[in-house]
Design a protein around this motif. Sequence first.
Motif, PDB file in Angstrom:
ATOM      1  N   MET A   1      28.115   3.805 -19.097  1.00  0.00           N
ATOM      2  CA  MET A   1      27.312   3.763 -17.867  1.00  0.00           C
ATOM      3  C   MET A   1      25.873   3.450 -18.212  1.00  0.00           C
ATOM      4  N   THR A   2      25.258   2.609 -17.415  1.00  0.00           N
ATOM      5  CA  THR A   2      23.866   2.229 -17.633  1.00  0.00           C
ATOM      6  C   THR A   2      22.984   3.025 -16.701  1.00  0.00           C
ATOM      7  N   THR A   3      21.888   3.543 -17.218  1.00  0.00           N
ATOM      8  CA  THR A   3      20.982   4.322 -16.385  1.00  0.00           C
ATOM      9  C   THR A   3      19.579   3.815 -16.531  1.00  0.00           C
ATOM     10  N   GLY A 134       8.832  -1.292 -24.001  1.00  0.00           N
ATOM     11  CA  GLY A 134       9.971  -0.781 -23.260  1.00  0.00           C
ATOM     12  C   GLY A 134      11.136  -0.547 -24.208  1.00  0.00           C
ATOM     13  N   PHE A 135      12.178   0.137 -23.711  1.00  0.00           N
ATOM     14  CA  PHE A 135      13.280   0.519 -24.581  1.00  0.00           C
ATOM     15  C   PHE A 135      14.626   0.250 -23.927  1.00  0.00           C
ATOM     16  N   VAL A 136      15.551  -0.264 -24.754  1.00  0.00           N
ATOM     17  CA  VAL A 136      16.961  -0.367 -24.391  1.00  0.00           C
ATOM     18  C   VAL A 136      17.708   0.411 -25.466  1.00  0.00           C
ATOM     19  N   SER A 137      18.371   1.499 -25.070  1.00  0.00           N
ATOM     20  CA  SER A 137      19.016   2.363 -26.059  1.00  0.00           C
ATOM     21  C   SER A 137      20.515   2.448 -25.797  1.00  0.00           C
ATOM     22  N   TYR A 138      21.224   2.867 -26.834  1.00  0.00           N
ATOM     23  CA  TYR A 138      22.665   3.046 -26.694  1.00  0.00           C
ATOM     24  C   TYR A 138      23.133   4.114 -27.676  1.00  0.00           C
ATOM     25  N   GLY A 139      24.266   4.714 -27.353  1.00  0.00           N
ATOM     26  CA  GLY A 139      24.812   5.769 -28.205  1.00  0.00           C
ATOM     27  C   GLY A 139      25.969   6.442 -27.522  1.00  0.00           C
ATOM     28  N   THR A 162       3.894   2.937 -23.567  1.00  0.00           N
ATOM     29  CA  THR A 162       5.322   2.834 -23.263  1.00  0.00           C
ATOM     30  C   THR A 162       5.532   2.945 -21.758  1.00  0.00           C
ATOM     31  N   VAL A 163       6.361   2.065 -21.207  1.00  0.00           N
ATOM     32  CA  VAL A 163       6.606   2.097 -19.766  1.00  0.00           C
ATOM     33  C   VAL A 163       7.602   3.199 -19.440  1.00  0.00           C
ATOM     34  N   ARG A 164       7.537   3.662 -18.206  1.00  0.00           N
ATOM     35  CA  ARG A 164       8.316   4.836 -17.834  1.00  0.00           C
ATOM     36  C   ARG A 164       9.817   4.572 -17.849  1.00  0.00           C
ATOM     37  N   ASP A 165      10.247   3.476 -17.210  1.00  0.00           N
ATOM     38  CA  ASP A 165      11.673   3.210 -17.064  1.00  0.00           C
ATOM     39  C   ASP A 165      12.253   2.630 -18.356  1.00  0.00           C
ATOM     40  N   SER A 166      13.509   2.959 -18.606  1.00  0.00           N
ATOM     41  CA  SER A 166      14.216   2.408 -19.758  1.00  0.00           C
ATOM     42  C   SER A 166      15.667   2.188 -19.368  1.00  0.00           C
ATOM     43  N   LEU A 167      16.381   1.447 -20.198  1.00  0.00           N
ATOM     44  CA  LEU A 167      17.812   1.258 -20.011  1.00  0.00           C
ATOM     45  C   LEU A 167      18.548   2.024 -21.095  1.00  0.00           C
ATOM     46  N   SER A 168      19.630   2.698 -20.724  1.00  0.00           N
ATOM     47  CA  SER A 168      20.434   3.395 -21.720  1.00  0.00           C
ATOM     48  C   SER A 168      21.911   3.138 -21.433  1.00  0.00           C
TER      49      SER A 168
END
Length: 220
Positions: A1-3, A134-139, A162-168
């Motif tokens: 799921m992406t948040t 910005g960040f795109v993370s996974y795990g 660093t911007v507030r929103d990110s993708l995980s």
Amino acid sequence: MTTTSTTTATDSRATTPANGDARPTRLAVLYGSVREGRFGPVIGDWFVREAEGHSGFGQVDTIDLADHQLPQAFPDFAAAPPAETARVQDGLARRLAAADAFVVVTPEYNHSFPAPLKNTIDWFHAEWQAKPVGFVSYGGMSGGLRAVEQLRQVFAELHAVTVRDSLSFHNPWGRFQEDGRPDDHEKAAVAARGMLGQLDWWATALREARTKSPYAAAIG
């Protein structure tokens, strides 16, 4: 799921700063894992395609750290580094310095981010300053969010924003289609546009500010 952490904003439009700098806004996307069999490039390649379609960025530079590995033992900076180290360092320095904004694609290893990513960050300083990240993370279940929270502290020390929103992406393995898109592509794309919009706004504002007055890490 992406948040993503908040409801996303609409796409912003590329603008010419008040200082007249009309060159395209440049985004550098860093792939932070160098592990064999890594899943990061699948996610990173999808995000790069989304970034290339965003109106705010005229150039997107993909930097895979697996192709630009620096030694973990720092050399004596008073002496000339080995030729290969100098080549990698100089090449990365030019690309990082040219960027107006960064996105870091990172997995989560033992509640943190990969050592090669930290090593690369530590080799540079001024290249990160007064620019948005910005960040795109996974795990696994955490989606890499613990790695992102630690990276926020690291980049704050480097005077980056660093911007507030990110993708995980939570448990992403097997959730990407053959065309490289995630199963929930529409939702993920909306989240990506939201974060890219924030990066675009900060990149434009900070580039204008840096042009008017070079950033000073110590102001007094």
